[in-house]
Design an enzyme around this catalytic site. Sequence first.
Site, PDB file in Angstrom:
ATOM      1  N   CYS A   1      32.479 -29.069   8.637  1.00 15.40           N
ATOM      2  CA  CYS A   1      31.261 -29.741   8.184  1.00 15.40           C
ATOM      3  C   CYS A   1      31.630 -31.018   7.431  1.00 15.40           C
ATOM      4  CB  CYS A   1      30.484 -28.829   7.247  1.00 15.40           C
ATOM      5  SG  CYS A   1      29.908 -27.304   8.021  1.00 15.40           S
TER       6      CYS A   1
ATOM      7  N   GLU B   1      30.915 -31.906   4.451  1.00 18.46           N
ATOM      8  CA  GLU B   1      31.375 -31.648   3.087  1.00 18.46           C
ATOM      9  C   GLU B   1      32.867 -31.314   3.058  1.00 18.46           C
ATOM     10  OE1 GLU B   1      27.077 -30.005   3.227  1.00 18.46           O
ATOM     11  OE2 GLU B   1      28.777 -30.166   4.588  1.00 18.46           O
TER      12      GLU B   1
ATOM     13  N   ARG C   1      17.032 -36.968   9.324  1.00 23.16           N
ATOM     14  CA  ARG C   1      16.652 -35.608   8.916  1.00 23.16           C
ATOM     15  C   ARG C   1      16.653 -35.427   7.415  1.00 23.16           C
ATOM     16  NH1 ARG C   1      20.452 -31.678  11.285  1.00 23.16           N
ATOM     17  NH2 ARG C   1      21.850 -33.421  11.644  1.00 23.16           N
TER      18      ARG C   1
ATOM     19  N   CYS D   1      26.054 -25.356   4.101  1.00 18.89           N
ATOM     20  CA  CYS D   1      26.062 -24.020   4.699  1.00 18.89           C
ATOM     21  C   CYS D   1      26.812 -23.057   3.768  1.00 18.89           C
ATOM     22  CB  CYS D   1      26.727 -24.063   6.084  1.00 18.89           C
ATOM     23  SG  CYS D   1      28.519 -24.298   6.055  1.00 18.89           S
TER      24      CYS D   1
ATOM     25  N   CYS E   1      30.574 -23.862   3.287  1.00 17.25           N
ATOM     26  CA  CYS E   1      30.765 -25.036   2.427  1.00 17.25           C
ATOM     27  C   CYS E   1      30.462 -24.713   0.968  1.00 17.25           C
ATOM     28  CB  CYS E   1      29.910 -26.198   2.908  1.00 17.25           C
ATOM     29  SG  CYS E   1      30.542 -26.946   4.420  1.00 17.25           S
TER      30      CYS E   1
ATOM     31  N   TYR F   1      31.692 -14.836  -5.178  1.00 16.69           N
ATOM     32  CA  TYR F   1      33.109 -14.485  -5.197  1.00 16.69           C
ATOM     33  C   TYR F   1      33.860 -15.746  -5.574  1.00 16.69           C
ATOM     34  CZ  TYR F   1      37.743 -13.263  -3.472  1.00 16.69           C
ATOM     35  OH  TYR F   1      39.086 -13.019  -3.369  1.00 16.69           O
TER      36      TYR F   1
ATOM     37  N   TRP G   1      37.342 -17.232  -5.775  1.00 18.66           N
ATOM     38  CA  TRP G   1      38.667 -16.971  -5.233  1.00 18.66           C
ATOM     39  C   TRP G   1      39.738 -16.960  -6.326  1.00 18.66           C
ATOM     40  CZ3 TRP G   1      43.175 -19.945  -4.681  1.00 18.66           C
ATOM     41  CH2 TRP G   1      44.124 -19.420  -3.808  1.00 18.66           C
TER      42      TRP G   1
END
Length: 137
Positions: free
Chosen positions: A56, A58, A84, A90, A93, A127, A129
């Site tokens: 993507c 990003e 748009r 998403c 991302c 979460y 990491w």
Amino acid sequence: MTTQIRPIDHEHIQAAAHVARTRCQGDNHTMAAAARARDGRIVTAVNAYHFTGGPCAELVLIGAAAAQGAYQLDTIVAVGDRDRGVVPPCGRCRQVLLDYFPALEVIVGEDDRIRTVPVTDLLPESYVWADHQLDTE
């Protein structure tokens, strides 16, 4: 989700919209992203669509920013081609942005509901990491 509305940096939206209009052509590049680095620079990028799941805008932007020596990003926005407008990140991302930049602000929303929120608000009960890595000391 705690909606903490922050000031909107319209310069981000304009930069991403300009890239979307001028660089997103055809099916391979349909999204543009813009982010403000901690030093004030605006970095832009486009997605690299591929049927195998290309990155993507990003994610491309994270690499482009690093290539320019910008390792700290303050705010990010994605804009779609064909006018748009602002498109939220998403799920993948959102997770990557949280892991790289836990204090990042993300511009989301449509029309008169555009707002800036912390990336942590986009992933409640997320979460993290780094919290699950073994201590190497």
